[in-house]
Design a protein around this motif. Structure first.
Motif, PDB file in Angstrom:
ATOM      1  N   PRO A  86       0.824  -1.214   0.000  1.00 36.55           N
ATOM      2  CA  PRO A  86       0.000   0.000   0.000  1.00 36.55           C
ATOM      3  C   PRO A  86       0.853   1.257   0.000  1.00 36.55           C
ATOM      4  CG  PRO A  86      -0.792  -1.575   1.643  1.00 36.55           C
ATOM      5  CD  PRO A  86       0.528  -2.085   1.156  1.00 36.55           C
ATOM      6  N   ALA A  87       0.335   2.310  -0.614  1.00 40.00           N
ATOM      7  CA  ALA A  87       1.066   3.573  -0.713  1.00 40.00           C
ATOM      8  C   ALA A  87       1.371   4.177   0.650  1.00 40.00           C
ATOM      9  CB  ALA A  87       0.271   4.560  -1.559  1.00 40.00           C
ATOM     10  N   PHE A  88       0.544   3.845   1.674  1.00 38.14           N
ATOM     11  CA  PHE A  88       0.769   4.473   2.973  1.00 38.14           C
ATOM     12  C   PHE A  88       2.037   3.961   3.663  1.00 38.14           C
ATOM     13  CE2 PHE A  88      -2.715   1.316   3.923  1.00 38.14           C
ATOM     14  CZ  PHE A  88      -1.962   0.407   4.652  1.00 38.14           C
ATOM     15  N   TYR A  89       2.635   2.900   3.159  1.00 37.16           N
ATOM     16  CA  TYR A  89       3.937   2.492   3.699  1.00 37.16           C
ATOM     17  C   TYR A  89       5.014   3.533   3.374  1.00 37.16           C
ATOM     18  CZ  TYR A  89       2.926  -2.162   5.538  1.00 37.16           C
ATOM     19  OH  TYR A  89       2.476  -3.200   6.310  1.00 37.16           O
ATOM     20  N   TRP A  90       4.750   4.343   2.370  1.00 38.55           N
ATOM     21  CA  TRP A  90       5.671   5.426   2.017  1.00 38.55           C
ATOM     22  C   TRP A  90       5.199   6.781   2.539  1.00 38.55           C
ATOM     23  CZ3 TRP A  90       9.916   3.266   0.500  1.00 38.55           C
ATOM     24  CH2 TRP A  90       9.874   2.066  -0.228  1.00 38.55           C
ATOM     25  N   SER A  91       3.893   7.012   2.492  1.00 38.93           N
ATOM     26  CA  SER A  91       3.374   8.335   2.841  1.00 38.93           C
ATOM     27  C   SER A  91       2.946   8.459   4.294  1.00 38.93           C
ATOM     28  CB  SER A  91       2.165   8.657   1.954  1.00 38.93           C
ATOM     29  OG  SER A  91       1.067   7.806   2.286  1.00 38.93           O
ATOM     30  N   GLY A  92       2.571   7.350   4.923  1.00 45.75           N
ATOM     31  CA  GLY A  92       2.022   7.395   6.269  1.00 45.75           C
ATOM     32  C   GLY A  92       0.597   7.898   6.318  1.00 45.75           C
ATOM     33  N   GLU A  93      -0.015   8.102   5.153  1.00 48.72           N
ATOM     34  CA  GLU A  93      -1.371   8.653   5.098  1.00 48.72           C
ATOM     35  C   GLU A  93      -2.401   7.538   5.252  1.00 48.72           C
ATOM     36  OE1 GLU A  93      -1.565  10.843   1.475  1.00 48.72           O
ATOM     37  OE2 GLU A  93      -0.109  12.348   2.127  1.00 48.72           O
ATOM     38  N   THR A  94      -2.776   7.265   6.494  1.00 47.90           N
ATOM     39  CA  THR A  94      -3.744   6.233   6.826  1.00 47.90           C
ATOM     40  C   THR A  94      -4.396   6.582   8.153  1.00 47.90           C
ATOM     41  OG1 THR A  94      -3.997   3.897   7.477  1.00 47.90           O
ATOM     42  CG2 THR A  94      -1.850   4.893   7.846  1.00 47.90           C
ATOM     43  N   ASP A  95      -5.620   6.101   8.351  1.00 45.05           N
ATOM     44  CA  ASP A  95      -6.309   6.329   9.615  1.00 45.05           C
ATOM     45  C   ASP A  95      -5.778   5.430  10.730  1.00 45.05           C
ATOM     46  OD1 ASP A  95      -7.904   8.255   8.502  1.00 45.05           O
ATOM     47  OD2 ASP A  95      -9.527   6.869   7.991  1.00 45.05           O
ATOM     48  N   MET A  96      -4.976   4.434  10.393  1.00 40.62           N
ATOM     49  CA  MET A  96      -4.439   3.521  11.396  1.00 40.62           C
ATOM     50  C   MET A  96      -3.261   4.203  12.108  1.00 40.62           C
ATOM     51  SD  MET A  96      -4.563  -0.139   9.390  1.00 40.62           S
ATOM     52  CE  MET A  96      -3.853   0.501   7.866  1.00 40.62           C
ATOM     53  N   LEU A  97      -3.484   4.596  13.348  1.00 40.42           N
ATOM     54  CA  LEU A  97      -2.479   5.360  14.090  1.00 40.42           C
ATOM     55  C   LEU A  97      -1.165   4.595  14.227  1.00 40.42           C
ATOM     56  CD1 LEU A  97      -1.609   7.790  15.799  1.00 40.42           C
ATOM     57  CD2 LEU A  97      -2.675   6.669  17.778  1.00 40.42           C
ATOM     58  N   CYS A  98      -1.253   3.298  14.500  1.00 42.37           N
ATOM     59  CA  CYS A  98      -0.029   2.530  14.726  1.00 42.37           C
ATOM     60  C   CYS A  98       0.832   2.495  13.467  1.00 42.37           C
ATOM     61  CB  CYS A  98      -0.355   1.113  15.198  1.00 42.37           C
ATOM     62  SG  CYS A  98      -1.458   0.192  14.100  1.00 42.37           S
ATOM     63  N   ILE A  99       0.202   2.323  12.296  1.00 43.64           N
ATOM     64  CA  ILE A  99       0.937   2.346  11.035  1.00 43.64           C
ATOM     65  C   ILE A  99       1.486   3.746  10.772  1.00 43.64           C
ATOM     66  CG2 ILE A  99       0.711   2.210   8.530  1.00 43.64           C
ATOM     67  CD1 ILE A  99       0.693  -0.533   9.485  1.00 43.64           C
ATOM     68  N   ARG A 100       0.645   4.741  11.011  1.00 45.34           N
ATOM     69  CA  ARG A 100       1.053   6.131  10.753  1.00 45.34           C
ATOM     70  C   ARG A 100       2.295   6.499  11.571  1.00 45.34           C
ATOM     71  NH1 ARG A 100      -3.714   8.352  11.608  1.00 45.34           N
ATOM     72  NH2 ARG A 100      -3.328   9.459  13.559  1.00 45.34           N
ATOM     73  N   GLU A 101       2.296   6.117  12.844  1.00 46.88           N
ATOM     74  CA  GLU A 101       3.430   6.418  13.717  1.00 46.88           C
ATOM     75  C   GLU A 101       4.684   5.643  13.294  1.00 46.88           C
ATOM     76  OE1 GLU A 101       4.023   8.294  17.107  1.00 46.88           O
ATOM     77  OE2 GLU A 101       3.118   9.364  15.423  1.00 46.88           O
ATOM     78  N   ALA A 102       4.514   4.382  12.933  1.00 45.07           N
ATOM     79  CA  ALA A 102       5.664   3.567  12.530  1.00 45.07           C
ATOM     80  C   ALA A 102       6.291   4.099  11.249  1.00 45.07           C
ATOM     81  CB  ALA A 102       5.239   2.109  12.356  1.00 45.07           C
ATOM     82  N   VAL A 103       5.455   4.500  10.294  1.00 46.21           N
ATOM     83  CA  VAL A 103       5.979   5.020   9.027  1.00 46.21           C
ATOM     84  C   VAL A 103       6.637   6.381   9.244  1.00 46.21           C
ATOM     85  CG1 VAL A 103       5.356   5.825   6.718  1.00 46.21           C
ATOM     86  CG2 VAL A 103       4.406   3.684   7.600  1.00 46.21           C
ATOM     87  N   ARG A 104       6.039   7.219  10.094  1.00 51.84           N
ATOM     88  CA  ARG A 104       6.659   8.512  10.386  1.00 51.84           C
ATOM     89  C   ARG A 104       8.038   8.322  11.005  1.00 51.84           C
ATOM     90  NH1 ARG A 104       8.006  10.777  14.486  1.00 51.84           N
ATOM     91  NH2 ARG A 104       6.807   9.400  15.852  1.00 51.84           N
ATOM     92  N   ASN A 105       8.130   7.445  11.983  1.00 54.11           N
ATOM     93  CA  ASN A 105       9.407   7.159  12.631  1.00 54.11           C
ATOM     94  C   ASN A 105      10.421   6.649  11.598  1.00 54.11           C
ATOM     95  OD1 ASN A 105      11.404   6.651  14.506  1.00 54.11           O
ATOM     96  ND2 ASN A 105      10.343   4.963  15.507  1.00 54.11           N
TER      97      ASN A 105
END
Length: 428
Positions: A337-356
């Motif tokens: 999924p594109a959010f593995y690169w952008s972090g743009e997802t409603d899933m907070l845990c994924i968003r935080e992990a990708v940001r980090n």
């Protein structure tokens, strides 16, 4: 005649086997090449760390009266490959042989094995003695076992090293304190404050290379987040032992929004590049326990990650490759999924992990295994897709350590060679 000695970017250790019998007249070749920097589009922070550390290492060798031929990435005569640089060096000077320590990735190992025929010169590939377990020892341990469980291998490494052992038995009578290491982070808890990494002029030089040549790579390199010298890595080790290790065990599985590092050491990048060695790190932790500066559950859990997991995945990688990378137990085929690169997802845990991951070329093991990894398992992401992502985005990622952890533990693509069950499965 002299020897040409090749040092790879993850071999920044003065005791590396390829330097063991250096004599006057020999030349050490270190090269920043496109083929290694771009076979996947490595995180900018990883390239900043490695190129800077390589340049500092070359300076240290020169200061020790070792002749170094250093090829910078932006050298107009850079051939773009390790083989090309060896060829150039052999054309410019007569060498009796090429000496190199075995590498950490199958693709490069295959290339290195062709060099003797390609260059018509003796190529001596030496054992990497920085590891506790030789590949031959691991193969012997694995022989005849249907499942290769890390716990039993880890016990063998404890016996071999003597770490946390007394009269042939584990201190306190227990091998593993993992059950004590699963506490939640308390509210209003004060985490240890990490010292800021001091940048060097070399880092600034490398940053300009990244801006010019790696602008479309993931992450950022606006600040240097990793020490790029041996002394700097030792300072990071000292800080961890004194400030973070005492509570590392209790909270090593915790997550907290906005807290990227918690009590984790962040030493894996230094270990995997060679600025620190496994035994010196483990011995420092053991000494802290013996001096009552850190509890046993923290020290055992930390040592297990290094002489247990790290050694284990290396052995498994070389035992099972190249077929290991092709396995796909669940026949997963979805694109990443594109959010593995952008972090743009409603899933907070994924968003935080990708940001980090984006900001630091880092995420701790729970974010990697239980968040980004477990989602990929549940969503049926193709192994090649998620494996490549992990290899790209982390400063400590090399295929020997990344592939088994992702392929076997996180997404169960090997069908249970490593893990007793997929992480998405219940205890029953």
């Amino acid at each position: 005649m002299p020897a040409l000695r090749l040092i790879l970017g993850d071999q920044l250790t003065t005791s590396i086997s390829s330097l063991a019998d250096y004599k006057k007249g020999d030349v050490v070749l270190i090269a920043e090449v496109k083929s290694e920097a771009t076979y996947v589009k490595h995180h900018k922070q990883k390239i900043l760390f490695l190129f800077s550390a390589m340049r500092h290492f070359a300076q240290d060798l020169t200061a020790d009266a070792i002749e170094v031929k250093y090829i910078r990435y932006d050298d107009p005569d850079n051939s773009g490959s390790l083989g090309g640089e060896i060829d150039k060096a052999l054309q410019q000077e007569k060498f009796e042989k090429v000496i190199v320590t075995e590498c950490g990735e199958w693709r490069l190992s295959e290339e290195m094995n062709s060099w003797a025929d390609r260059f018509q010169v003796d190529v001596e590939i030496r054992e990497d003695k920085r590891f506790v377990c030789t590949l031959q020892e691991f193969a012997k341990w694995a022989d005849g076992r249907k499942n290769l469980r890390m716990e039993f291998f880890y016990r063998e490494m404890r016996r071999k090293t003597g770490l946390l052992m007394a009269d042939g038995e584990p201190v306190s009578g227990k091998w593993n304190f993992d059950a004590d290491n699963r506490k939640k982070l308390p509210k209003n808890y004060s985490l240890p404050v990490r010292p800021k990494i001091s940048e060097t002029s070399i880092v600034e030089e490398v940053r300009s290379v990244i801006e010019a040549d790696f602008g479309d790579h993931f992450g950022n390199a606006s600040s240097c987040l990793y020490a790029v010298t041996r002394d700097g890595a030792l300072q990071e080790l000292d800080w961890f032992i004194e400030e973070a290790l005492p509570n590392f065990g209790d909270y090593q599985d915790a997550m907290a929004s906005g807290e990227d590092f918690l009590h984790h050491s962040r030493l894996s990048a230094y270990l995997n590049a060679g600025l620190l060695t496994a035994m010196e790190v483990c011995q420092a932790a053991e000494e802290a326990w013996r001096d009552e500066r850190a509890p046993l559950n923290a020290v055992e859990g930390f040592i297990r990650q290094i002489i247990g997991w790290r050694e284990y995945v290396r052995g498994l990688y070389w035992l099972e490759m190249p077929d290991y990378a092709k396995s796909n137990y669940f026949k997963a085929e979805r694109k990443l999924p594109a959010f593995y690169w952008s972090g743009e997802t409603d899933m907070l845990c994924i968003r935080e992990a990708v940001r980090n991951t984006h900001d630091n070329a880092y995420a701790h093991h729970i974010q990697r295994l239980m968040v980004t990894g477990n989602f990929a398992l549940l969503a049926g992401i193709a192994p090649k897709e998620i494996n490549e992502w992990y290899l790209i985005v982390y400063a400590d990622a090399y295929e020997w350590v990344e592939l088994p952890n992702t392929h076997g533990m996180a997404i169960y693509a090997d069908g249970g060679l490593m893990a007793s069950k997929p992480y998405a499965a219940s205890g029953s």
